[in-house]
Enzyme design. Structure first.
Site, PDB file in Angstrom:
ATOM      1  N   GLU A  76     -22.693  30.133  -2.538  1.00  0.00           N
ATOM      2  CA  GLU A  76     -23.870  30.115  -3.411  1.00  0.00           C
ATOM      3  C   GLU A  76     -24.096  28.771  -4.107  1.00  0.00           C
ATOM      4  O   GLU A  76     -23.964  28.660  -5.336  1.00  0.00           O
ATOM      5  CB  GLU A  76     -23.766  31.242  -4.442  1.00  0.00           C
ATOM      6  CG  GLU A  76     -23.590  32.614  -3.807  1.00  0.00           C
ATOM      7  CD  GLU A  76     -23.554  33.758  -4.822  1.00  0.00           C
ATOM      8  OE1 GLU A  76     -23.499  33.475  -6.028  1.00  0.00           O
ATOM      9  OE2 GLU A  76     -23.588  34.916  -4.400  1.00  0.00           O
ATOM     10  N   GLU A  90     -21.838  39.129   0.823  1.00  0.00           N
ATOM     11  CA  GLU A  90     -21.733  39.878  -0.442  1.00  0.00           C
ATOM     12  C   GLU A  90     -22.924  40.805  -0.571  1.00  0.00           C
ATOM     13  O   GLU A  90     -24.055  40.417  -0.266  1.00  0.00           O
ATOM     14  CB  GLU A  90     -21.764  38.948  -1.672  1.00  0.00           C
ATOM     15  CG  GLU A  90     -20.488  38.230  -1.960  1.00  0.00           C
ATOM     16  CD  GLU A  90     -20.579  37.347  -3.205  1.00  0.00           C
ATOM     17  OE1 GLU A  90     -21.322  37.694  -4.149  1.00  0.00           O
ATOM     18  OE2 GLU A  90     -19.920  36.297  -3.210  1.00  0.00           O
TER      19      GLU A  90
HETATM   20  O1  IFM Z   1     -19.598  38.021  -8.987  1.00  0.00           O
HETATM   21  C1  IFM Z   1     -20.552  37.296  -8.303  1.00  0.00           C
HETATM   22  C2  IFM Z   1     -19.929  36.448  -7.225  1.00  0.00           C
HETATM   23  O2  IFM Z   1     -18.961  35.591  -7.733  1.00  0.00           O
HETATM   24  C3  IFM Z   1     -20.971  35.604  -6.554  1.00  0.00           C
HETATM   25  N1  IFM Z   1     -22.091  36.409  -6.112  1.00  0.00           N
HETATM   26  C4  IFM Z   1     -22.663  37.340  -7.032  1.00  0.00           C
HETATM   27  C5  IFM Z   1     -21.573  38.205  -7.663  1.00  0.00           C
HETATM   28  C6  IFM Z   1     -22.196  39.196  -8.662  1.00  0.00           C
HETATM   29  O3  IFM Z   1     -22.884  38.504  -9.651  1.00  0.00           O
END
Ligand code: IFM
Length: 464
Positions: free
Chosen positions: A171, A356
């Protein structure tokens, strides 16, 4: 409510990878042990009120000491893969050399995962920059890109034999924009000129690390992970339509277009040149846009945007009655499918892995159980959205639930729980939630179905 996919879906094939994900700073704790250096998140947590309840990562899930049990937990879920990140300040010393104790920690974990037949997806940077590099400008200093390449070189040599997939960054939007433009994350700077330059340097560091990773790990997959939410305009008005477009451009296209096409979105040159990085050197965009083996995508929600004269867009709530999670994010599986299809239509993408996806819920442990039915519904709906996107032609090859267990949710501290496994932060006891059991049951059913297919194939072969 359980997790169920259509019987004929490609997502039941053995080639589709299911996993759970975590990140170093969010679970490890032990932030001064065995020579680990200070990270920007250790420093940020020490600033009063930077993080909710002034929580910090000193103990987190104590995974540094409990990792063996945690691997058994991962194994018990029946997943194919585990996605983790390496803490740069744990493995590289001040002199730029490897810290053998930090490296050993990850070697042991990765070795144990391989022994358990679990594929390993490793991210090199999930936001924990060594503080001494931040003291020299962090991601605003081009030199950090070369430091990242050197770190990638050393650590990939040390861990190569245990890693199936390397992601350079998790990210870049959050690391650069939340950290350097909006001041919500470490290091807490707030100016678009910082955010966009930091983003450029992160993308450049990704590109510089690619050939190094390919050389050191020729049989592993190499890619990067972007987070994307689907951006909508709040209304049909042309002002709001413009707001939706700007949100999409600044949050999403700003990151994917350089990777896929070697350029920043043209519209910025015309309407918002101050949202372009000031320092891009000749050759940078070619370095950034080298081919990757996979694109990791993290998806959680969608957003609605009304026009705002100063910032182009203002986040507003959906005008319809919709469901939200505990962190205030709209549950929008339909937007997930649309996002995937749009990207597929816009770009020649490499295979996508959903690295994710998950929900923060108000989870309470009652009589040893957590009945997180909202998370079960969320996972079911989003897995089905992926199925629909695949049916529409998008090449998606894996899915990782965020997260294995409750953990340090950055600026929200420990107040938001994303885990399939509940963590009692007083005792460090882990309890598999209903969502974890649903994922487990889903994977068991899928494995049985794979087993049946193999048996049937064997029978057919015998009759030929
Ligand atoms: O916890 C975070 C993660 O570290 C990165 N992506 C989003 C998740 C939820 O906010």
């Amino acid at each position: 409510m359980s997790i169920q996919l259509p019987e004929n879906t490609k997502m039941l094939a053995s080639s589709f990878t299911y996993g759970v994900a975590t990140a170093a700073f969010q679970i490890e704790g032990a932030n001064t042990e065995d020579g680990r250096l200070e990270s920007i998140w250790d420093r940020f947590c020490n600033q009063p009120n930077a993080v909710k309840n002034n929580d910090d990562g000193r103990i987190a899930c104590d995974h540094y000491h409990l990792w063996e049990d945690d691997i058994k937990l991962i194994q018990s879920l029946g997943v194919d893969a585990y996605r983790l990140s390496i803490a740069w300040p744990r493995v590289i010393q001040l002199d730029g050399q490897l810290n053998p104790l930090g490296v050993r920690f990850y070697q042991e974990i990765l070795k144990a995962l391989k022994q358990a037949n679990i594929k390993t997806f490793v991210t090199l940077y999930h936001w924990d920059l060594p503080q001494h590099l931040e003291d020299q400008g962090g991601w605003l200093n081009r030199d950090t890109c070369y430091k990242f390449r050197d770190y990638a070189n050393l650590i990939s040599q040390a861990l190569n034999q245990y890693v199936d997939s390397w992601a350079t960054f998790n990210e870049p939007f959050c690391a650069a924009i939340l950290g350097y433009e909006l001041g919500i994350h470490a290091p807490g700077l707030s100016d678009p000129k910082y955010g966009r330059q930091a983003a450029h340097h992160i993308l450049l560091a990704h590109g510089l690390a690619l050939p190094v990773l390919r050389k050191n790990a020729p049989s592993a997959q190499v890619g990067i992970v972007l987070n994307m939410n689907r951006s909508y305009a709040a209304s049909e008005s042309s002002e709001d339509q413009f707001a939706g477009l700007m949100r999409e451009t600044l949050d999403n296209q700003f990151f994917i277009e350089p990777l896929m096409k070697g350029q920043y979105p043209n519209i910025l040159q015309v309407v918002a040149p101050h949202y372009l990085p000031a320092m891009v050197l000749e050759g940078d965009m070619d370095i950034i846009s080298q081919p990757i083996d996979f694109l990791g995508l993290n998806y959680y929600t969608c957003n609605h945007n009304a026009f705002d004269a100063e910032h182009f867009f203002l986040n507003v709530k959906n005008s319809n009655e919709v469901e939200y999670t505990d962190i205030g994010w709209e549950v929008a599986p339909h937007a997930f499918k649309e996002l995937l299809i749009n990207l597929h239509q816009q770009y020649e993408l490499p295979p996508i892995i959903i690295t994710e996806n998950g929900a923060a819920c108000v989870d309470t442990l009652i009589n040893g159980e957590v009945n997180d039915e909202q998370r079960v519904r969320y996972l079911n709906a989003h897995l089905n959205a992926i199925h629909n996107a695949i049916e529409a032609g998008v090449n998606i090859q894996g899915y990782f639930a965020w997260s294995l267990m409750d953990n340090f949710e950055w600026a929200e501290g420990y107040s938001k729980r994303f885990g399939l496994v509940h963590v009692d932060y007083q005792t460090q006891k882990r309890t598999i939630k209903r969502s974890g059991k649903a994922y487990q049951a889903f994977l068991k059913a899928r494995n049985e179905c794979l087993f049946k297919t193999v048996l049937e194939a064997q029978k057919t072969i015998k009759t030929i």
